[in-house]
Design a protein around this motif. Structure first.
Motif, short mmCIF file in Angstrom:
data_model
loop_
_atom_site.label_atom_id
_atom_site.label_comp_id
_atom_site.label_asym_id
_atom_site.label_seq_id
_atom_site.Cartn_x
_atom_site.Cartn_y
_atom_site.Cartn_z
N GLY A 145 0.84 -1.18 0.00
CA GLY A 145 0.00 0.00 0.00
C GLY A 145 0.88 1.24 0.00
N LYS A 146 0.25 2.38 -0.16
CA LYS A 146 1.00 3.64 -0.23
C LYS A 146 1.85 3.87 1.01
CE LYS A 146 0.29 8.58 -1.10
NZ LYS A 146 -0.72 9.65 -1.33
N ASP A 147 1.35 3.45 2.19
CA ASP A 147 2.07 3.70 3.43
C ASP A 147 3.36 2.89 3.55
OD1 ASP A 147 0.58 1.35 3.64
OD2 ASP A 147 0.43 1.50 5.82
N GLN A 148 3.49 1.84 2.73
CA GLN A 148 4.69 1.00 2.80
C GLN A 148 5.74 1.36 1.74
OE1 GLN A 148 5.47 -1.72 5.03
NE2 GLN A 148 3.87 -0.67 6.18
N LEU A 149 5.46 2.32 0.90
CA LEU A 149 6.41 2.70 -0.15
C LEU A 149 7.78 3.10 0.39
CD1 LEU A 149 4.22 4.64 -2.75
CD2 LEU A 149 5.40 2.47 -3.08
N PRO A 201 18.96 -7.55 -6.96
CA PRO A 201 18.13 -6.70 -7.81
C PRO A 201 17.55 -5.56 -6.96
CG PRO A 201 16.86 -8.60 -7.11
CD PRO A 201 18.26 -8.78 -6.55
N GLU A 202 17.16 -4.48 -7.60
CA GLU A 202 16.44 -3.41 -6.90
C GLU A 202 14.95 -3.65 -7.10
OE1 GLU A 202 17.68 0.65 -7.43
OE2 GLU A 202 19.71 0.04 -7.99
N PRO A 203 14.25 -4.06 -6.06
CA PRO A 203 12.84 -4.44 -6.21
C PRO A 203 11.94 -3.25 -6.54
CG PRO A 203 13.43 -4.40 -3.91
CD PRO A 203 14.70 -4.20 -4.67
N GLU A 204 10.84 -3.55 -7.18
CA GLU A 204 9.83 -2.54 -7.51
C GLU A 204 8.59 -2.75 -6.66
OE1 GLU A 204 10.17 -0.11 -9.65
OE2 GLU A 204 12.05 -0.71 -10.62
N ALA A 205 7.96 -1.65 -6.25
CA ALA A 205 6.70 -1.73 -5.52
C ALA A 205 5.56 -1.98 -6.50
CB ALA A 205 6.46 -0.45 -4.74
N MET A 206 4.65 -2.84 -6.11
CA MET A 206 3.43 -3.07 -6.88
C MET A 206 2.27 -2.45 -6.11
SD MET A 206 3.78 -7.08 -8.00
CE MET A 206 2.36 -7.02 -9.10
N MET A 207 1.73 -1.37 -6.64
CA MET A 207 0.64 -0.68 -5.96
C MET A 207 -0.70 -1.32 -6.31
SD MET A 207 1.96 1.72 -4.15
CE MET A 207 0.58 2.82 -3.84
N GLY A 208 -1.54 -1.50 -5.29
CA GLY A 208 -2.86 -2.08 -5.51
C GLY A 208 -3.80 -1.09 -6.19
N GLU A 209 -4.78 -1.64 -6.91
CA GLU A 209 -5.76 -0.80 -7.61
C GLU A 209 -7.10 -0.76 -6.89
OE1 GLU A 209 -5.99 -2.35 -11.54
OE2 GLU A 209 -3.88 -1.93 -12.02
N ARG A 210 -7.27 -1.57 -5.87
CA ARG A 210 -8.54 -1.61 -5.15
C ARG A 210 -8.72 -0.36 -4.30
NH1 ARG A 210 -12.45 -5.70 -6.14
NH2 ARG A 210 -11.41 -7.68 -6.53
N PRO A 211 -9.96 0.11 -4.11
CA PRO A 211 -10.19 1.23 -3.20
C PRO A 211 -9.86 0.84 -1.76
CG PRO A 211 -12.27 0.26 -3.91
CD PRO A 211 -11.19 -0.35 -4.75
N LEU A 212 -9.40 1.80 -0.98
CA LEU A 212 -9.00 1.54 0.40
C LEU A 212 -10.23 1.48 1.30
CD1 LEU A 212 -6.67 1.32 2.49
CD2 LEU A 212 -6.84 3.80 2.75
N LEU A 213 -10.39 0.37 2.02
CA LEU A 213 -11.49 0.25 2.97
C LEU A 213 -11.11 0.87 4.30
CD1 LEU A 213 -12.91 -3.39 2.60
CD2 LEU A 213 -14.14 -1.25 2.21
N GLN A 214 -11.99 1.69 4.85
CA GLN A 214 -11.80 2.23 6.19
C GLN A 214 -12.45 1.29 7.20
OE1 GLN A 214 -9.94 4.94 6.84
NE2 GLN A 214 -9.53 5.08 4.65
N GLY A 215 -12.12 1.50 8.48
CA GLY A 215 -12.76 0.72 9.53
C GLY A 215 -14.22 1.10 9.69
N LEU A 216 -14.99 0.24 10.35
CA LEU A 216 -16.41 0.49 10.53
C LEU A 216 -16.70 1.66 11.46
CD1 LEU A 216 -17.64 -3.22 10.73
CD2 LEU A 216 -17.80 -1.65 8.78
#
Length: 320
Positions: A147-151, A173-188
């Motif tokens: 997720g964005k917070d782990q970049l 190797p220099e790894p690449e981040a794979m960003m998710g495309e799903r919307p971020l769910l908030q807590g209830l």
């Protein structure tokens, strides 16, 4: 070099729908495309807490969740950090490649410190990103779903790999981040969805537990249901949750509910979530703890064999 995926979780409690839509579903897709290592990061539990809690129980539950959502141990290597001592041996040379000021500046570490349950932050917290670099680089990981917070952590791993190669010769190797495309769910409750905050629906939750959690979810007083993430974030979050489970757009669901109000929204969301979780719950019940232990033993053996090879490369490159 062929791509290798490294991903994983800390065993701090049950996985929830945020984990599923944020990472687990993607792992099920990726396991058919790339070699994949799935890390159970048990040592990382004590970065932001004094005690690890029911660690063995949590590891078992984590593995049951993995198997239930379709992560296949015949396709991926699932392993436990504490069973691979070579990871900690890699940590030492990697720490020599990163300055104290660089560790202090890491925004993810700052956020973790702000939410830590510890009375005083341990030194392990500052080495956390380099710890993760060892987790990624031991298997020559090239793709890291985050997720964005782990970049910032991935950037530290890239920095470690680059500096090691410059100083000792080409190994990583220099790894690449794979960003998710799903919307971020908030807590209830409208906050960040978290196992520790009690605002998430666990994959292992019963139908009644799921219904009770959604009943308590925050909404607002406007009876007409609309999808407005800016002005009605809590209503939008329930619509997003229902939409993800139903495979529909949250806007369509809002239009369907119309002036039915929060009660109609919660009823629809409860039915959608329970229907979605039903096959996951069924598959979870089919697996035994003995099977889980066998999966972990085989994964640990394979991961350790890979880690030993990498450590030998590192020692040779450094002249030890």
């Amino acid at each position: 070099m062929n791509d290798v995926v490294l991903t994983g979780d800390r065993p701090t409690g049950p996985l929830h729908l945020g984990h599923y839509f944020g990472s687990l579903a993607n792992r099920v897709t990726l396991q058919d495309k790339f070699p994949m290592y799935v890390l159970i990061a048990d040592y990382q539990v004590i970065t932001d807490r004094d005690l690890p809690g029911a660690i063995q129980r949590n590891i078992t539950e984590l593995l049951l969740d993995y198997l239930a959502v379709g992560i296949d141990p015949a396709k991926v290597t699932i392993f436990q950090h504490s069973a691979i001592p070579e990871l900690n041996q890699l940590l030492l040379p990697f720490l020599s490649l990163v300055s104290v000021s660089e560790l202090h500046r890491n925004p993810t570490v700052k956020d973790e410190i702000a939410h830590s349950s510890q009375r005083a932050v341990s030194g392990l917290m500052f080495t956390y990103p380099v710890h993760q670099a060892a987790d990624i680089l031991f298997c020559k990981g090239t793709l890291v779903p985050v997720g964005k917070d782990q970049l910032p952590h991935v950037e530290v791993t890239r920095l470690v790999a680059r500096r090691f190669n410059e100083r000792y010769g080409e190994v990583f190797p220099e790894p690449e981040a794979m960003m998710g495309e799903r919307p971020l769910l908030q807590g209830l409750d409208g906050g960040k969805m978290s196992k520790s905050r009690g605002n998430a629906i666990a994959l292992s939750a019963t139908e009644d537990e799921t219904a009770a959690l959604i009943r308590k979810a925050r909404t607002d007083s406007d009876r007409v249901i609309t999808f407005d993430e800016t002005h009605r974030p809590q209503v939008a979050n329930l619509l997003t949750l229902a939409g993800l489970c139903l495979g529909r757009s949250p806007q369509d669901i809002a239009d369907e509910i119309g002036d039915g109000g929060a009660s109609a929204l919660k009823k629809l969301a409860t039915e959608a979530v329970n229907e979605f979780l039903r096959p996951i719950r069924r598959r979870r019940a089919e697996h035994t703890e003995e099977e889980v232990r066998q999966v972990l033993a085989e994964g640990n053996a394979a991961a350790r064999e890979r880690a030993i090879m990498t450590l030998e490369e590192v020692r040779a490159a450094m002249g030890f």
